[in-house]
Design an enzyme around this catalytic site. Structure first.
Site: not given
Ligand code: SF4
Length: 279
Positions: A40, A95, A125, A161
């Site tokens: 994003h 991720c 997500e 997350t």
């Molecule tokens: S913020 Fe956390 S969940 Fe999101 S891409 Fe980065 S490491 Fe992965």
């Protein structure tokens, strides 16, 4: 003027990994696209587009001659199944922390009566996470929403997350009063936790706080709201062009942070601008 930069700011492990995977895929395959923006951050997505990696927004656009990269924040179960059937190649850049949340949702779905997810219901997500749930569930955005839930034998509880740890813990405490057994999956990622703590630490010491990152980025927006609670003069910007000299007039301490999907060079440009203003 003193500029304080948060100890943890900018690209996280999951975002760096996703961008590396896209770049490697672009070298290996022809006609590489990402399903939804890979991260994003409009500036990074624009750079990938310039390098020949387009973004497809719907499954209708997918064809057998494409190699489709799954974005960092994951996709829905049915979408993944469709891509495996209909794309030339599927490259998974989701991720590992997002995948962990999806697996937790599937696991809780087998052992609980009802699942509560702390997150934004319209965020991709969260749509991905709930697609792994086969029992009734509710997405909540605040601990107060737990008050309206019914008493059940066993609740399962997890989070998007990038949510706030403190709201998660508060919601969990309330949920305990609503069931005989609460099964918790701690799915807020460590990168989010570290960036939130570091941003709060800086915001509590400055007069103006600048949060750099995509306006469509959940973790950046969360950083902005957390900082704004502590430092009223907090601004969420995507690029340096949104700053003005007036923001820093009569200010002696400025704080800086950036979301997990923000490249460090964007943060550095903001720092250079403020240094220039301070001269
Ligand atoms: S913020 Fe956390 S969940 Fe999101 S891409 Fe980065 S490491 Fe992965």
């Amino acid at each position: 003027m003193e500029i304080m930069v948060a100890r943890y700011a900018g690209f996280c492990f999951g975002v760096e990994r996703a961008i590396d995977i896209v770049k490697d895929a672009a070298k290996e395959y022809s006609s590489v696209v990402t399903f939804g923006p890979i991260i994003h951050n409009p500036q990074v997505v624009g750079e990938l587009k310039d390098a020949g990696v387009a973004t497809v927004k719907s499954l209708d656009e997918v064809s057998k001659d494409m190699s489709v990269v799954i974005r960092s924040h994951g996709i829905e179960r049915k979408e993944a199944e469709f891509l495996i059937e209909n794309a030339g190649n599927v490259v998974d850049a989701a991720c590992p922390f997002v995948k962990k949340a999806q697996r937790a949702a599937a696991r809780l779905s087998k052992s609980c009566d009802y699942i509560v997810i702390l997150g934004e219901s319209d965020h991709p997500e969260v749509k991905g996470i709930v697609s792994y749930i086969d029992i009734p569930y509710k997405v909540i955005e605040s601990a107060e929403e737990v008050d309206a839930l019914d008493y059940v034998e066993k609740y399962g509880f997890l989070a998007q997350t990038t949510q706030s740890i403190s709201i998660f813990e508060k919601s969990a405490e309330k949920l305990k009063q609503k069931c005989s057994e609460l099964s918790i999956a701690r799915t807020i990622c460590s990168a989010t936790e570290k960036r939130q703590e570091a941003a709060i630490e800086v915001a509590s010491k400055v007069e103006v706080m600048i949060v750099v990152g995509g306006k469509n980025s959940a973790n950046t927006t969360r950083l902005y709201h957390l900082c704004k609670e502590i430092c009223p003069h907090t601004y969420h910007i995507e690029t340096v062009s949104e700053l003005s000299v007036e923001m820093f007039q009569n200010i002696s301490k400025v704080g800086l942070t950036a979301g997990a999907s923000t490249p460090v060079y964007l943060l550095e440009k903001v720092r250079e601008y403020i240094l220039e203003v301070a001269r």
